[in-house]
Every structure is written in C-alpha cells, then in structure tokens.
Design a protein around this motif. Structure first.
Motif, PDB file in Angstrom:
ATOM      1  N   ASN A 170       0.822  -1.216   0.000  1.00 32.91           N
ATOM      2  CA  ASN A 170       0.000   0.000   0.000  1.00 32.91           C
ATOM      3  C   ASN A 170       0.860   1.272   0.000  1.00 32.91           C
ATOM      4  OD1 ASN A 170      -2.250  -1.867   1.993  1.00 32.91           O
ATOM      5  ND2 ASN A 170      -2.563  -1.331  -0.136  1.00 32.91           N
ATOM      6  N   MET A 171       2.142   1.083  -0.336  1.00 39.30           N
ATOM      7  CA  MET A 171       3.038   2.240  -0.560  1.00 39.30           C
ATOM      8  C   MET A 171       3.525   2.129  -1.998  1.00 39.30           C
ATOM      9  SD  MET A 171       5.547   1.781   2.710  1.00 39.30           S
ATOM     10  CE  MET A 171       4.887   1.117   4.229  1.00 39.30           C
ATOM     11  N   SER A 172       3.803   3.285  -2.624  1.00 39.85           N
ATOM     12  CA  SER A 172       4.433   3.236  -3.942  1.00 39.85           C
ATOM     13  C   SER A 172       5.823   2.624  -3.752  1.00 39.85           C
ATOM     14  CB  SER A 172       4.555   4.643  -4.517  1.00 39.85           C
ATOM     15  OG  SER A 172       5.434   5.392  -3.700  1.00 39.85           O
ATOM     16  N   VAL A 173       6.476   2.199  -4.826  1.00 38.75           N
ATOM     17  CA  VAL A 173       7.809   1.608  -4.696  1.00 38.75           C
ATOM     18  C   VAL A 173       8.765   2.620  -4.045  1.00 38.75           C
ATOM     19  CG1 VAL A 173       9.780   0.668  -5.977  1.00 38.75           C
ATOM     20  CG2 VAL A 173       7.456   0.023  -6.636  1.00 38.75           C
ATOM     21  N   GLU A 174       8.647   3.897  -4.435  1.00 39.67           N
ATOM     22  CA  GLU A 174       9.540   4.935  -3.869  1.00 39.67           C
ATOM     23  C   GLU A 174       9.294   5.072  -2.362  1.00 39.67           C
ATOM     24  OE1 GLU A 174       7.381   5.743  -6.549  1.00 39.67           O
ATOM     25  OE2 GLU A 174       8.983   4.978  -7.839  1.00 39.67           O
ATOM     26  N   ASP A 175       8.014   5.098  -1.963  1.00 43.29           N
ATOM     27  CA  ASP A 175       7.713   5.215  -0.527  1.00 43.29           C
ATOM     28  C   ASP A 175       8.152   3.963   0.230  1.00 43.29           C
ATOM     29  OD1 ASP A 175       6.705   7.714  -0.900  1.00 43.29           O
ATOM     30  OD2 ASP A 175       4.596   7.144  -0.783  1.00 43.29           O
ATOM     31  N   ALA A 176       8.031   2.805  -0.421  1.00 44.07           N
ATOM     32  CA  ALA A 176       8.465   1.552   0.229  1.00 44.07           C
ATOM     33  C   ALA A 176       9.975   1.601   0.459  1.00 44.07           C
ATOM     34  CB  ALA A 176       8.082   0.348  -0.631  1.00 44.07           C
ATOM     35  N   GLN A 177      10.710   2.182  -0.515  1.00 42.04           N
ATOM     36  CA  GLN A 177      12.175   2.300  -0.356  1.00 42.04           C
ATOM     37  C   GLN A 177      12.497   3.190   0.843  1.00 42.04           C
ATOM     38  OE1 GLN A 177      13.453   3.753  -4.201  1.00 42.04           O
ATOM     39  NE2 GLN A 177      13.593   1.696  -5.040  1.00 42.04           N
ATOM     40  N   LEU A 178      11.795   4.327   0.940  1.00 43.12           N
ATOM     41  CA  LEU A 178      12.052   5.252   2.058  1.00 43.12           C
ATOM     42  C   LEU A 178      11.704   4.595   3.391  1.00 43.12           C
ATOM     43  CD1 LEU A 178      10.619   8.556   0.525  1.00 43.12           C
ATOM     44  CD2 LEU A 178      13.025   7.950   0.856  1.00 43.12           C
ATOM     45  N   PHE A 179      10.561   3.859   3.389  1.00 43.87           N
ATOM     46  CA  PHE A 179      10.105   3.186   4.603  1.00 43.87           C
ATOM     47  C   PHE A 179      11.141   2.140   5.052  1.00 43.87           C
ATOM     48  CE2 PHE A 179       7.885  -0.363   6.628  1.00 43.87           C
ATOM     49  CZ  PHE A 179       7.162   0.281   7.629  1.00 43.87           C
ATOM     50  N   VAL A 294      11.850  -7.598  -5.260  1.00 44.70           N
ATOM     51  CA  VAL A 294      11.903  -7.650  -3.794  1.00 44.70           C
ATOM     52  C   VAL A 294      13.375  -7.583  -3.354  1.00 44.70           C
ATOM     53  CG1 VAL A 294      11.453  -9.090  -1.758  1.00 44.70           C
ATOM     54  CG2 VAL A 294       9.746  -8.970  -3.586  1.00 44.70           C
ATOM     55  N   GLU A 295      14.217  -8.349  -4.053  1.00 45.12           N
ATOM     56  CA  GLU A 295      15.640  -8.378  -3.704  1.00 45.12           C
ATOM     57  C   GLU A 295      16.285  -7.005  -3.935  1.00 45.12           C
ATOM     58  OE1 GLU A 295      17.964 -11.537  -5.460  1.00 45.12           O
ATOM     59  OE2 GLU A 295      19.434 -11.281  -3.836  1.00 45.12           O
ATOM     60  N   LYS A 296      15.871  -6.352  -5.021  1.00 43.10           N
ATOM     61  CA  LYS A 296      16.399  -5.010  -5.340  1.00 43.10           C
ATOM     62  C   LYS A 296      16.025  -4.014  -4.231  1.00 43.10           C
ATOM     63  CE  LYS A 296      15.967  -1.942  -9.186  1.00 43.10           C
ATOM     64  NZ  LYS A 296      15.130  -1.663 -10.339  1.00 43.10           N
ATOM     65  N   LEU A 297      14.769  -4.122  -3.764  1.00 45.02           N
ATOM     66  CA  LEU A 297      14.299  -3.226  -2.695  1.00 45.02           C
ATOM     67  C   LEU A 297      15.103  -3.458  -1.410  1.00 45.02           C
ATOM     68  CD1 LEU A 297      12.260  -1.139  -1.618  1.00 45.02           C
ATOM     69  CD2 LEU A 297      10.652  -3.011  -1.240  1.00 45.02           C
ATOM     70  N   ALA A 298      15.376  -4.743  -1.109  1.00 48.36           N
ATOM     71  CA  ALA A 298      16.168  -5.083   0.084  1.00 48.36           C
ATOM     72  C   ALA A 298      17.546  -4.428  -0.024  1.00 48.36           C
ATOM     73  CB  ALA A 298      16.296  -6.598   0.213  1.00 48.36           C
ATOM     74  N   LYS A 299      18.212  -4.644  -1.165  1.00 57.99           N
ATOM     75  CA  LYS A 299      19.578  -4.096  -1.369  1.00 57.99           C
ATOM     76  C   LYS A 299      19.564  -2.592  -1.274  1.00 57.99           C
ATOM     77  CE  LYS A 299      22.403  -7.277  -3.969  1.00 57.99           C
ATOM     78  NZ  LYS A 299      21.896  -8.018  -5.134  1.00 57.99           N
ATOM     79  N   PHE A 300      18.602  -1.982  -1.961  1.00 54.10           N
ATOM     80  CA  PHE A 300      18.527  -0.519  -2.018  1.00 54.10           C
ATOM     81  C   PHE A 300      18.431   0.080  -0.616  1.00 54.10           C
ATOM     82  CE2 PHE A 300      16.419   3.533  -2.237  1.00 54.10           C
ATOM     83  CZ  PHE A 300      17.014   4.153  -3.326  1.00 54.10           C
ATOM     84  N   SER A 301      17.696  -0.623   0.272  1.00 50.04           N
ATOM     85  CA  SER A 301      17.488  -0.049   1.600  1.00 50.04           C
ATOM     86  C   SER A 301      18.488  -0.579   2.638  1.00 50.04           C
ATOM     87  CB  SER A 301      16.037  -0.243   2.038  1.00 50.04           C
ATOM     88  OG  SER A 301      15.582  -1.520   1.708  1.00 50.04           O
ATOM     89  N   GLY A 302      19.527  -1.243   2.161  1.00 49.09           N
ATOM     90  CA  GLY A 302      20.622  -1.632   3.054  1.00 49.09           C
ATOM     91  C   GLY A 302      20.446  -2.974   3.737  1.00 49.09           C
ATOM     92  N   PHE A 303      19.518  -3.799   3.233  1.00 53.35           N
ATOM     93  CA  PHE A 303      19.322  -5.149   3.802  1.00 53.35           C
ATOM     94  C   PHE A 303      19.883  -6.199   2.837  1.00 53.35           C
ATOM     95  CE2 PHE A 303      15.738  -2.900   5.850  1.00 53.35           C
ATOM     96  CZ  PHE A 303      15.766  -3.412   7.140  1.00 53.35           C
ATOM     97  N   ASN A 304      20.051  -7.383   3.358  1.00 53.82           N
ATOM     98  CA  ASN A 304      20.410  -8.546   2.542  1.00 53.82           C
ATOM     99  C   ASN A 304      19.276  -9.539   2.580  1.00 53.82           C
ATOM    100  OD1 ASN A 304      22.793  -8.876   1.160  1.00 53.82           O
ATOM    101  ND2 ASN A 304      23.966  -8.916   3.099  1.00 53.82           N
TER     102      ASN A 304
END
Ligand code: AVI
Length: 323
Positions: A170-179, A294-304
C-alpha cells in the motif's frame, strides 16, 4: 439559529480533515487509504479477506501454517533471547502459528505487537495469553516508528521485526524504499526483518481481487466518503461515485479510484469541493512485485535478502532480510 451542539474536533479528526482537504484540493485529487479503516472499514476489510477472489490471505496463511517451523529456524540465533516485534499486528491470526512454533522450540522471546488501534492491542494482550499461556507479550499502541523507538527503550535484545499482510504494497515503490531505509536505520547488526509481498501473477487474477463481482471492494472505497459524512460533516452523495480498479502488469501497480458520475459540489465542514463529471479520486495502490524486485528493494534499503518462504502456488512471499 442553529441549535445543534457541535462536538469539538478531536486531534485525529483535525488530522483527518486536513489530510482530506489537501488531497481533494490537489490536482489530481487523492485520498489516503490509511483512512479506510474506521469500525465499518475494518468490518468490510474482514469481508474482503474472506472473498473468493482475494487470494492474498490464504496464500500467506498457508506459509505460516505449513512453514512456521522453518521460519522459526531462520529467525532463531542459537538460544539467544530476542524480541519479536510485529508492525500492524491486527488479530495475529497468521503470526500465532509462528508464536506457537517458537514456544514449542522453547526459545526465549517476547512478542511486542505494534498497532495504530488501541483496541487491537488490548485484545491481543487479553486474548493471546489464553491461547498461549507461556507467551510473554507487551503491546505498543501508536505510530510504527514512534513505537519502535519505545520498544528499543523497553529492551535491548536482538530484534526480529514482522511486517506482513502485503501492507508494504500500500506504498508506492519509492515510498516503500524510504520506509525500508528508515526501518533499517532503526535496527542494529544481527536484527532481522520478515516482510510479506504479494507477487506478480496472472493480471486477471490480481484485478479480480480488487474488482470483486459482489462489489465488496467498491463498498470498502465508498465507505471513506461515508466516513467523511459521519466524522467531518461532509455531504457526499455516495451513489454519485463509482469504483474503478486497474492493474498494470509491467509496473505491478494495482490502483483504485473513485469516479465522479456527475459534475457536483460537495461540502466538507466549511470547505467546498467541486468535481467534474468523470473526474477521479486516486484512493489506493496495491503494488505487486517480482522476486527480483523484492531483492532489489532489500539491497537498495541496506538489507540482505537471506531466505524466502513462498506458498505452493508462488502467489506470495514472506522474505527474511538481514541488516
Ligand atoms: C491491507 N492491504 C494489504 C490490502 C491490499 O490488498 O492492498 C488492502 C485492500 N484494498 C482493497 N482490497 C484490499
């Protein structure tokens, strides 16, 4: 003379009113889907989760019913004590399977559910110990990040954070990245995040889940107009609006709109809003992801991304991300 005694607006109503006016005076018009969930909205969402078309609930439930022992292995770090924090815990019908598995393994953990609804927290604290007498539970009622920092003060044990139910959609991809980035900054080395994503699949199946034949999703969206009538002294003619949902298989964005069926004027408290015929209000995004995204979002936000748990039909993933 107006003899009605006007109730003083509460803090929540002031925030609700301000958000509504900002959204409906913007171009294009929009409303925040976080306001779907008043008492009536909660009841309609319950009906959505029971709908034949809404595959998400069963898919994630299957993961927790059949793979909780494996999830338990993935989140435990030897016998080290930890806190299991659930963001938006709701009634914990899925996480209860994981709680049982953790208790059966005799792991030392506390369950810290966080929810915006005081009701939800009271119910969980009263009812879960009846089903799981060995459970250590402490609820936090309020905003996710404020409560996360309170939970950090409450204990300094390793944290495993659950964010399930495709709420991230329920967040845009950009908002999910920030979250996710913000979440990452609130966690420490060795902490884990378990997050649920609805996966890209046959577009017709996705669209049907948000455009059901019985019009339950339509009433879910229209309820927000009725809520404004109830709480903000608005005068929406609810029947003058229709629900429109669409899904774009390329971006994975499933979007809901309300369409004004006529040129009309609505008054919300002291503000007047004009609608042209066929003008839309953007109501909600339910973003779908490919596993690679999903993996890209994890990497982008500093997770593995370390482990994925999927249902048998590959409709849904609960993925474990390591800090
Ligand atoms: C809460 N959330 C994950 C639901 C979803 O699927 O986006 C909300 C919903 N909106 C319409 N149907 C369900």
């Amino acid at each position: 003379m107006n003899t009605l005694i006007q109730e003083k607006p509460t803090a929540v109503n002031t925030q609700f009113f301000n958000d509504v006016i900002v959204g409906l005076t913007a171009e294009p018009k929009s409303l925040s889907s976080k306001y779907f969930y008043d008492e009536r909205g909660d009841a309609i969402f319950q009906q959505i989760m029971e709908m034949e078309e809404y595959y998400l609930t069963n898919a994630e439930m299957e993961i927790f019913v059949s793979q909780s022992a494996a999830i338990c292995e993935a989140i435990a770090k030897g016998d080290e004590a930890f806190d299991l924090i659930e963001l938006g815990a709701g009634d914990a019908t899925k996480s209860i399977h994981l709680l049982k598995a953790l208790i059966n393994r005799d792991l030392d953990f506390s369950y810290l559910p966080i929810d915006i609804s005081a009701h939800v927290i009271e119910d969980l604290e009263a009812n879960l110990p009846l089903q799981l007498p060995k459970l250590k539970i402490k609820g936090f009622n309020g905003d996710y990040f404020e409560m996360l920092s309170q939970a950090n003060k409450y204990s300094n044990r390793r944290k495993v954070v659950l964010f399930m139910g495709a709420n991230i959609g329920n967040m845009s991809v950009e908002d999910a990245q920030l979250f996710c980035e913000k979440l990452r900054k609130n966690l420490s080395k060795d902490d884990l995040l378990l997050v649920g994503f609805d996966l890209k699949k046959n577009p017709s199946q996705i669209l049907a889940a948000y455009n059901d034949k019985n019009g339950i999703t339509k009433s879910f969206n229209l309820n927000l107009l009725a809520r404004m009538n109830r709480e903000l002294q608005a005068d929406f003619e609810v029947d003058n609006f229709d629900h429109y949902a669409c899904y774009d298989p390329q971006s994975g964005a499933c979007k809901s709109y309300l369409i004004s069926l006529a040129a009309q004027t609505v008054t919300i408290n002291d503000k007047v809003i004009h609608f042209q015929e066929n003008e839309y209000i953007f109501m909600e995004i339910s973003q779908k992801y490919a596993l690679a995204e999903v993996e890209k979002l994890a990497k982008f936000s500093g997770f593995n991304m370390t482990q994925n748990f999927l249902d048998d039909q590959n409709y849904f993933v609960d993925t474990i991300w390591k800090v």
